[in-house]
Design an enzyme around this catalytic site. Structure first.
Site, PDB file in Angstrom:
ATOM      1  N   LYS A  14       0.837  -1.212   0.000  1.00 56.62           N
ATOM      2  CA  LYS A  14       0.000   0.000   0.000  1.00 56.62           C
ATOM      3  C   LYS A  14       0.871   1.260   0.000  1.00 56.62           C
ATOM      4  O   LYS A  14       0.645   2.178  -0.788  1.00 56.62           O
ATOM      5  CB  LYS A  14      -0.922   0.011   1.246  1.00 56.62           C
ATOM      6  CG  LYS A  14      -1.792  -1.231   1.378  1.00 56.62           C
ATOM      7  CD  LYS A  14      -2.678  -1.177   2.615  1.00 56.62           C
ATOM      8  CE  LYS A  14      -1.949  -1.228   3.951  1.00 56.62           C
ATOM      9  NZ  LYS A  14      -1.271  -2.504   4.237  1.00 56.62           N
ATOM     10  N   ARG A  88      -9.818   0.726   8.597  1.00 56.26           N
ATOM     11  CA  ARG A  88      -9.398  -0.625   8.967  1.00 56.26           C
ATOM     12  C   ARG A  88     -10.482  -1.355   9.747  1.00 56.26           C
ATOM     13  O   ARG A  88     -10.286  -2.509  10.130  1.00 56.26           O
ATOM     14  CB  ARG A  88      -8.173  -0.533   9.866  1.00 56.26           C
ATOM     15  CG  ARG A  88      -6.857  -0.768   9.167  1.00 56.26           C
ATOM     16  CD  ARG A  88      -5.779  -0.490  10.190  1.00 56.26           C
ATOM     17  NE  ARG A  88      -4.599  -1.245  10.000  1.00 56.26           N
ATOM     18  CZ  ARG A  88      -3.503  -0.797   9.400  1.00 56.26           C
ATOM     19  NH1 ARG A  88      -3.485   0.397   8.870  1.00 56.26           N
ATOM     20  NH2 ARG A  88      -2.443  -1.554   9.319  1.00 56.26           N
ATOM     21  N   ARG A 127      11.968  -5.092   5.095  1.00 59.93           N
ATOM     22  CA  ARG A 127      11.688  -3.691   4.740  1.00 59.93           C
ATOM     23  C   ARG A 127      12.521  -2.698   5.557  1.00 59.93           C
ATOM     24  O   ARG A 127      12.761  -2.887   6.739  1.00 59.93           O
ATOM     25  CB  ARG A 127      10.215  -3.384   5.002  1.00 59.93           C
ATOM     26  CG  ARG A 127       9.918  -1.880   4.868  1.00 59.93           C
ATOM     27  CD  ARG A 127       8.481  -1.520   4.948  1.00 59.93           C
ATOM     28  NE  ARG A 127       7.819  -2.064   6.107  1.00 59.93           N
ATOM     29  CZ  ARG A 127       6.505  -2.046   6.266  1.00 59.93           C
ATOM     30  NH1 ARG A 127       5.743  -1.518   5.342  1.00 59.93           N
ATOM     31  NH2 ARG A 127       5.949  -2.545   7.336  1.00 59.93           N
ATOM     32  N   ARG A 161      11.079  -0.619  11.228  1.00 58.24           N
ATOM     33  CA  ARG A 161       9.986  -0.362  12.162  1.00 58.24           C
ATOM     34  C   ARG A 161       9.980  -1.363  13.313  1.00 58.24           C
ATOM     35  O   ARG A 161      10.302  -2.539  13.123  1.00 58.24           O
ATOM     36  CB  ARG A 161       8.641  -0.455  11.417  1.00 58.24           C
ATOM     37  CG  ARG A 161       8.293   0.842  10.725  1.00 58.24           C
ATOM     38  CD  ARG A 161       7.129   0.762   9.803  1.00 58.24           C
ATOM     39  NE  ARG A 161       5.999  -0.040  10.226  1.00 58.24           N
ATOM     40  CZ  ARG A 161       4.908  -0.226   9.496  1.00 58.24           C
ATOM     41  NH1 ARG A 161       4.811   0.358   8.307  1.00 58.24           N
ATOM     42  NH2 ARG A 161       3.910  -0.961   9.919  1.00 58.24           N
ATOM     43  N   ARG A 172      -0.586  -8.597  13.633  1.00 57.03           N
ATOM     44  CA  ARG A 172      -1.082  -7.657  12.617  1.00 57.03           C
ATOM     45  C   ARG A 172      -1.966  -8.381  11.604  1.00 57.03           C
ATOM     46  O   ARG A 172      -2.999  -7.862  11.181  1.00 57.03           O
ATOM     47  CB  ARG A 172       0.101  -6.968  11.917  1.00 57.03           C
ATOM     48  CG  ARG A 172       0.795  -5.958  12.817  1.00 57.03           C
ATOM     49  CD  ARG A 172       2.189  -5.625  12.329  1.00 57.03           C
ATOM     50  NE  ARG A 172       2.210  -4.887  11.078  1.00 57.03           N
ATOM     51  CZ  ARG A 172       3.318  -4.645  10.382  1.00 57.03           C
ATOM     52  NH1 ARG A 172       4.489  -5.062  10.823  1.00 57.03           N
ATOM     53  NH2 ARG A 172       3.260  -3.967   9.258  1.00 57.03           N
TER      54      ARG A 172
HETATM   55  P1  AP5 Z   1       4.900  -1.569   1.752  1.00 55.35           P
HETATM   56  O1  AP5 Z   1       4.522  -0.795   0.540  1.00 55.35           O
HETATM   57  O2  AP5 Z   1       5.659  -0.848   2.812  1.00 55.35           O
HETATM   58  O3  AP5 Z   1       3.620  -2.342   2.359  1.00 55.35           O
HETATM   59  P2  AP5 Z   1       2.333  -1.799   3.143  1.00 55.35           P
HETATM   60  O4  AP5 Z   1       1.153  -2.487   2.590  1.00 55.35           O
HETATM   61  O5  AP5 Z   1       2.334  -0.294   3.144  1.00 55.35           O
HETATM   62  O6  AP5 Z   1       2.675  -2.399   4.553  1.00 55.35           O
HETATM   63  P3  AP5 Z   1       2.563  -1.785   6.030  1.00 55.35           P
HETATM   64  O7  AP5 Z   1       3.318  -2.746   6.904  1.00 55.35           O
HETATM   65  O8  AP5 Z   1       3.025  -0.355   6.052  1.00 55.35           O
HETATM   66  O9  AP5 Z   1       1.069  -1.886   6.292  1.00 55.35           O
HETATM   67  P4  AP5 Z   1       0.391  -1.901   7.652  1.00 55.35           P
HETATM   68  O10 AP5 Z   1      -1.002  -1.735   7.213  1.00 55.35           O
HETATM   69  O11 AP5 Z   1       0.692  -3.064   8.493  1.00 55.35           O
HETATM   70  O12 AP5 Z   1       1.098  -0.683   8.435  1.00 55.35           O
HETATM   71  P5  AP5 Z   1       0.597   0.762   8.868  1.00 55.35           P
HETATM   72  O13 AP5 Z   1       1.763   1.648   8.889  1.00 55.35           O
HETATM   73  O14 AP5 Z   1      -0.612   1.161   8.093  1.00 55.35           O
HETATM   74  O15 AP5 Z   1       5.740  -2.843   1.253  1.00 55.35           O
HETATM   75  C1  AP5 Z   1       6.297  -3.769   2.170  1.00 55.35           C
HETATM   76  C2  AP5 Z   1       7.657  -4.269   1.621  1.00 55.35           C
HETATM   77  O16 AP5 Z   1       7.404  -5.029   0.433  1.00 55.35           O
HETATM   78  C3  AP5 Z   1       8.616  -3.152   1.222  1.00 55.35           C
HETATM   79  O17 AP5 Z   1       9.928  -3.492   1.588  1.00 55.35           O
HETATM   80  C4  AP5 Z   1       8.482  -3.044  -0.309  1.00 55.35           C
HETATM   81  O18 AP5 Z   1       9.695  -2.651  -0.921  1.00 55.35           O
HETATM   82  C5  AP5 Z   1       8.088  -4.468  -0.686  1.00 55.35           C
HETATM   83  N1  AP5 Z   1       7.152  -4.497  -1.823  1.00 55.35           N
HETATM   84  C6  AP5 Z   1       6.066  -3.702  -2.021  1.00 55.35           C
HETATM   85  N2  AP5 Z   1       5.435  -4.019  -3.163  1.00 55.35           N
HETATM   86  C7  AP5 Z   1       6.115  -5.073  -3.689  1.00 55.35           C
HETATM   87  C8  AP5 Z   1       5.945  -5.866  -4.879  1.00 55.35           C
HETATM   88  N3  AP5 Z   1       4.929  -5.645  -5.736  1.00 55.35           N
HETATM   89  N4  AP5 Z   1       6.831  -6.855  -5.102  1.00 55.35           N
HETATM   90  C9  AP5 Z   1       7.876  -7.091  -4.236  1.00 55.35           C
HETATM   91  N5  AP5 Z   1       8.083  -6.377  -3.106  1.00 55.35           N
HETATM   92  C10 AP5 Z   1       7.225  -5.370  -2.839  1.00 55.35           C
HETATM   93  O19 AP5 Z   1       0.078   0.478  10.366  1.00 55.35           O
HETATM   94  C11 AP5 Z   1       0.979   0.211  11.426  1.00 55.35           C
HETATM   95  C12 AP5 Z   1       0.213   0.150  12.751  1.00 55.35           C
HETATM   96  O20 AP5 Z   1      -0.404   1.424  13.019  1.00 55.35           O
HETATM   97  C13 AP5 Z   1      -0.955  -0.849  12.810  1.00 55.35           C
HETATM   98  O21 AP5 Z   1      -0.513  -2.162  13.145  1.00 55.35           O
HETATM   99  C14 AP5 Z   1      -1.818  -0.221  13.911  1.00 55.35           C
HETATM  100  O22 AP5 Z   1      -1.276  -0.448  15.185  1.00 55.35           O
HETATM  101  C15 AP5 Z   1      -1.706   1.265  13.620  1.00 55.35           C
HETATM  102  N6  AP5 Z   1      -2.722   1.754  12.664  1.00 55.35           N
HETATM  103  C16 AP5 Z   1      -2.487   2.312  11.430  1.00 55.35           C
HETATM  104  N7  AP5 Z   1      -3.643   2.661  10.841  1.00 55.35           N
HETATM  105  C17 AP5 Z   1      -4.637   2.314  11.703  1.00 55.35           C
HETATM  106  C18 AP5 Z   1      -6.059   2.401  11.624  1.00 55.35           C
HETATM  107  N8  AP5 Z   1      -6.676   2.929  10.541  1.00 55.35           N
HETATM  108  N9  AP5 Z   1      -6.777   1.940  12.678  1.00 55.35           N
HETATM  109  C19 AP5 Z   1      -6.168   1.428  13.788  1.00 55.35           C
HETATM  110  N10 AP5 Z   1      -4.819   1.299  13.916  1.00 55.35           N
HETATM  111  C20 AP5 Z   1      -4.054   1.752  12.873  1.00 55.35           C
END
Ligand code: AP5
Length: 216
Positions: A14, A88, A127, A161, A172
């Site tokens: 994402k 979410r 990552r 992270r 997660r």
């Molecule tokens: P990346 O693009 O970073 O993946 P992502 O989907 O953004 O993963 P996240 O881990 O950031 O998602 P998340 O939803 O767990 O975290 P968030 O910060 O929102 O790609 C991942 C890796 O893969 C990278 O190294 C990239 O290079 C590689 N890659 C990407 N695309 C690829 C491809 N096509 N092929 C090969 N490799 C590829 O949330 C973190 C925490 O915050 C949550 O756990 C929660 O505690 C809190 N939080 C955030 N939002 C909320 C909410 N709305 N409600 C409640 N709690 C929340």
């Protein structure tokens, strides 16, 4: 202009795709994960409250994240918003619908990034990101060209992270399946859902998302 939600489990890509849309379409990325991590480092009361919850991989309360989005959504944007990691829960999805109506906007597309859970451990544990410009890298699939230096801004502040561990990823993923995956049915029923293959190379995923946005 388009407002789009990128929906998918941790590591689906994402953030990677959101940054491409920001660069290519003048859109604004609203990542609740990034906002919460900023709050954590700013030393505020809210930041302290969410730090442990995030490190464990659990979801932060709906009230906190809805408040964060509410603050941002009133700003003007030429290209539209990319909601990355929000909503979410069903409560967050309902709140977003209300906020968009209240600000005279609409949701144009919800893109589900379909991936196989088996790839997520490798994606998450490999990552790292730039602490200065937030560019996203991976140990094997997308390393920096010069070790220890961000390709985009030249910073040496490359970070991992606290929740990018195998242990936290289990929580997660469980949170995703229990609380977030019902949104797939929710948006399908509203006629807003499109799916793309998140296992394809980054460029191919970007092309598939562009097609969804262009055909609205
Ligand atoms: P990346 O693009 O970073 O993946 P992502 O989907 O953004 O993963 P996240 O881990 O950031 O998602 P998340 O939803 O767990 O975290 P968030 O910060 O929102 O790609 C991942 C890796 O893969 C990278 O190294 C990239 O290079 C590689 N890659 C990407 N695309 C690829 C491809 N096509 N092929 C090969 N490799 C590829 O949330 C973190 C925490 O915050 C949550 O756990 C929660 O505690 C809190 N939080 C955030 N939002 C909320 C909410 N709305 N409600 C409640 N709690 C929340």
């Amino acid at each position: 202009m388009a407002n789009v939600i990128l929906l998918g489990p941790p590591g689906a890509g994402k953030g990677t795709q959101a940054k491409r849309l920001v660069d290519g379409r003048d859109m604004i990325q609203l990542s609740t994960g990034d906002m919460l991590r900023e709050a954590k480092t700013s030393g505020t009361e809210m930041g302290r409250k969410v730090a442990d919850v995030m490190a464990r991989g659990e979801l932060v309360t709906d009230e906190i994240v809805i408040g964060l989005i509410e603050e941002k959504i009133a700003q003007n944007t030429a290209g539209g918003f990319i909601f990355d990691g929000f909503p979410r829960t069903l409560k967050q999805a309902d709140a977003l619908a209300e906020l968009l109506v209240r600000t005279g906007q609409r949701l144009d597309a919800v893109v589900e990034m379909q991936v196989d859970d088996a790839v997520l451990v490798a994606r998450i544990t490999g990552r790292y990101t730039c602490g200065n410009c937030a560019a996203v890298y991976h140990d094997t699939t997308r390393p920096t060209m010069v070790e220890g230096t961000c390709d985009v801004c030249g910073s040496h502040d490359l970070r991992r992270r606290a929740d990018d561990t195998e242990e936290a990823l289990k929580t997660r993923l469980m949170e995703y399946y229990k609380k977030t995956s019902p949104l797939i049915g929710y948006y399908y029923a509203k006629g807003q859902l499109s799916a793309v293959d998140g296992l394809a190379p980054v460029e191919a995923v970007a092309d598939a998302i562009a097609k969804v946005l262009d055909k609205r």
